[in-house]
Design an enzyme around this catalytic site. Structure first.
Site, short mmCIF file in Angstrom:
data_model
loop_
_atom_site.label_atom_id
_atom_site.label_comp_id
_atom_site.label_asym_id
_atom_site.label_seq_id
_atom_site.Cartn_x
_atom_site.Cartn_y
_atom_site.Cartn_z
N HIS A 1 0.89 -1.14 0.00
CA HIS A 1 -0.08 -0.08 0.08
C HIS A 1 0.89 1.25 -0.14
O HIS A 1 1.59 1.49 1.15
CB HIS A 1 -1.00 0.02 1.17
N ARG B 1 -5.62 15.34 6.64
CA ARG B 1 -6.16 14.87 5.20
C ARG B 1 -6.36 16.30 4.52
O ARG B 1 -5.92 16.38 3.28
CB ARG B 1 -7.41 14.36 5.13
N HIS C 1 -5.92 -1.16 5.90
CA HIS C 1 -5.96 -0.95 7.54
C HIS C 1 -6.96 -1.86 8.37
O HIS C 1 -6.70 -2.74 9.14
CB HIS C 1 -6.49 0.48 7.57
N ASP D 1 2.12 3.18 3.03
CA ASP D 1 0.94 4.26 2.93
C ASP D 1 1.36 5.46 2.54
O ASP D 1 1.67 6.16 1.60
CB ASP D 1 0.14 4.02 4.09
C1 NGQ Z 1 -5.34 8.44 1.13
N1 NGQ Z 1 -4.84 7.72 3.41
O1 NGQ Z 1 -6.16 8.22 0.25
O2 NGQ Z 1 -4.34 8.78 1.16
C2 NGQ Z 1 -5.81 7.97 2.62
C3 NGQ Z 1 -6.31 9.47 3.28
C4 NGQ Z 1 -9.03 9.08 3.01
C5 NGQ Z 1 -4.74 7.16 4.67
N2 NGQ Z 1 -6.27 6.83 4.94
C6 NGQ Z 1 -7.61 9.92 2.54
N3 NGQ Z 1 -3.93 6.78 5.18
O3 NGQ Z 1 -8.87 8.12 3.49
O4 NGQ Z 1 -9.98 9.76 2.74
ZN ZN Z 2 -3.99 4.69 1.70
#
Ligand code: NGQ
Ligand code: ZN
Length: 455
Positions: A56, A82, A269, A320
């Protein structure tokens, strides 16, 4: 052209093999022989392991690692991180993506990852319009992987809504958005490029971002019959609550009830599960995609590893958000999280081995390879020739034998113990140096400098 290698110990499917000779041709392992003679084969070292799959990755996030570690508000959370990440993503075009990803992949190789799954959703221009070739950003990632010499499973992501209630994408999310038909055409286009180091799977960003009907259309499209399917799931409590409110079920529970989850799937996750969900997920044969350093960094929570392993669940690891790029650190934190929570030691063990390092590395190879949908992660004839050679001259390893080499590699020391790295039968890293690291570092530096100026 055939090449022959020899090592004192190689990590085979049953554990360490001694005096192993491997024959490599056309990027594959042709023969693996234990208790063999060296004869004319090149001697690699004392300890050789299959390279680790990274299941990932969001490559672009590497260039913002370290820029979100200042408190902006006492309520800082995953959701405020985010917003920072979205603002950063808005500055990345194809040239930036390629330069950042190439640097990241060099770092992955040097750390012992030999294949990466790119969970890729930065598809369009800033205003949400597709590039002239809608695959432009995907091609930047493919090119970066080729430059660095790492195996790639590209997972273009379907992203349609801004929440479980089906609300439209926010302005910053617009460049992620796809209608299902256009998305499936992108997958078809990219599939034509598949080869021994490139696979193309599919990804649903999350249950928040993909309505049920669209999920069904993708799953029934025929494009995923034998390909990896990845999804982010149950990473944050907020997501569990929204799912309960709008779908009357917890995220993993809902997915298991509404999708044919099987070994093609990787649930990234899967942090927040009840013990019933945990056991049900284990029974599907899907892979849990664990990203311990990111999950710690973002304050996600702890995966219920013990219950999951006791039920026979498969897992792999991912970098990630790229806050750390090291399989050793992911595995170490996976185990340490459990020790801290349970106040016990040596959690990740199995009937076949009491060594935590052996179980962590071996399990993550197996689950990682499955999630990549590639014949990697194992020393068996016909598998891709991906390997890492440990630096047996390093102080930590000089007084170790095979019984504790993996425990030492995973737990002891912060200096990187990976010396040589081969992917698809070719050396990407020798003596700790990547074959093209200077040029790639220059491109990365130029890119991050110009991004900083535009901030
Ligand atoms: C992502 N990252 O898509 O990059 C996500 C954040 C979301 C992680 N979850 C954005 N670690 O989940 O909406
Ligand atoms: Zn991710």
């Amino acid at each position: 052209m055939m090449a022959n290698y020899f090592a004192d110990h190689i990590w085979l499917p049953h554990g360490w093999g001694e005096k192993v000779r491997v024959d490599v041709g056309a990027g594959r392992l042709l023969e693996v022989a234990e208790s063999a003679e060296r004869e004319g084969a090149e001697y690699l070292g004392r300890y050789v392991l299959p390279g680790m799959p990274n299941l990932h990755s969001h490559a672009f996030q590497r260039a913002m690692a370290g820029l979100a570690e200042r408190q902006t508000n006492p309520e800082d959370s995953f959701w405020t991180w985010r917003e920072t990440m979205y603002a950063f993503a808005g500055r990345i075009g194809p040239d930036e993506l390629r330069a950042i990803a190439a640097q990241l992949y060099v770092e992955m190789l040097k750390a012992g990852y030999t294949h990466v799954c790119e969970f890729h959703y930065l598809h369009h221009q800033l205003d949400g319009k597709p590039y002239a070739d809608p695959a432009t950003m995907s091609l930047a990632l493919i090119e970066a992987a080729r430059e660095a010499g790492i195996g790639l499973t590209l997972l273009p992501v379907l992203y349609m809504t801004g929440g479980f209630d089906g609300r439209p994408l926010s302005e910053r999310q617009r460049r992620f958005g796809f209608e299902v038909d256009a998305y499936l055409r992108l997958i078809e286009q990219l599939r034509k490029m598949e080869n021994s180091t490139l696979r193309v799977g599919v990804a649903l960003h999350s249950l928040r971002a993909v309505p049920e009907k669209a999920m069904r259309t993708v799953l029934e499209s025929g494009l995923v019959d034998a390909a990896p399917i990845h999804i982010h799931i149950a990473e944050q409590i907020g997501e569990v609550q929204d799912c309960l409110a709008l779908r009357n079920a917890r995220p993993v529970e809902w997915l298991l009830d509404h999708a044919p989850v099987d070994p093609r799937w990787c649930l990234v996750h899967a942090t927040h599960m009840t013990s019933v969900e945990t056991r049900r997920l284990a029974e599907t044969g899907a892979v849990a995609g664990l990203c311990p350093t990111t999950e710690a960094n973002l304050g996600d929570g702890l995966f219920p590893l013990k219950t999951y392993l006791d039920a026979g669940g498969a897992f792999g690891i991912g970098s990630d958000s790229q806050i750390s790029v090291s399989p050793v650190e992911e595995l170490r934190w996976l185990e340490y999280g459990q020790r801290l929570a349970t106040r016990h030691r040596n959690v990740t063990v199995s009937e076949s081995s009491a060594s935590v390092g052996e179980n962590l590395w071996g399990d993550a190879l197996f689950g990682g390879a499955q999630a990549c949908g590639a014949n990697i992660g194992t020393f068996e004839a016909s598998a891709r020739a991906d390997l890492i050679v440990l630096d047996d001259a390093a102080p930590q390893l000089v007084a170790r034998d095979a019984a504790n080499a993996l425990d030492t590699f995973v737990f002891a020391g912060n200096a990187n113990l990976v010396r040589h790295v081969m992917v698809n039968g070719e050396w990407a890293v020798r003596d700790g140096r990547h074959r093209d690291e200077e040029r790639i570092a220059v491109g990365f530096r130029k890119t991050v400098e110009s991004l900083a100026q535009r901030a």
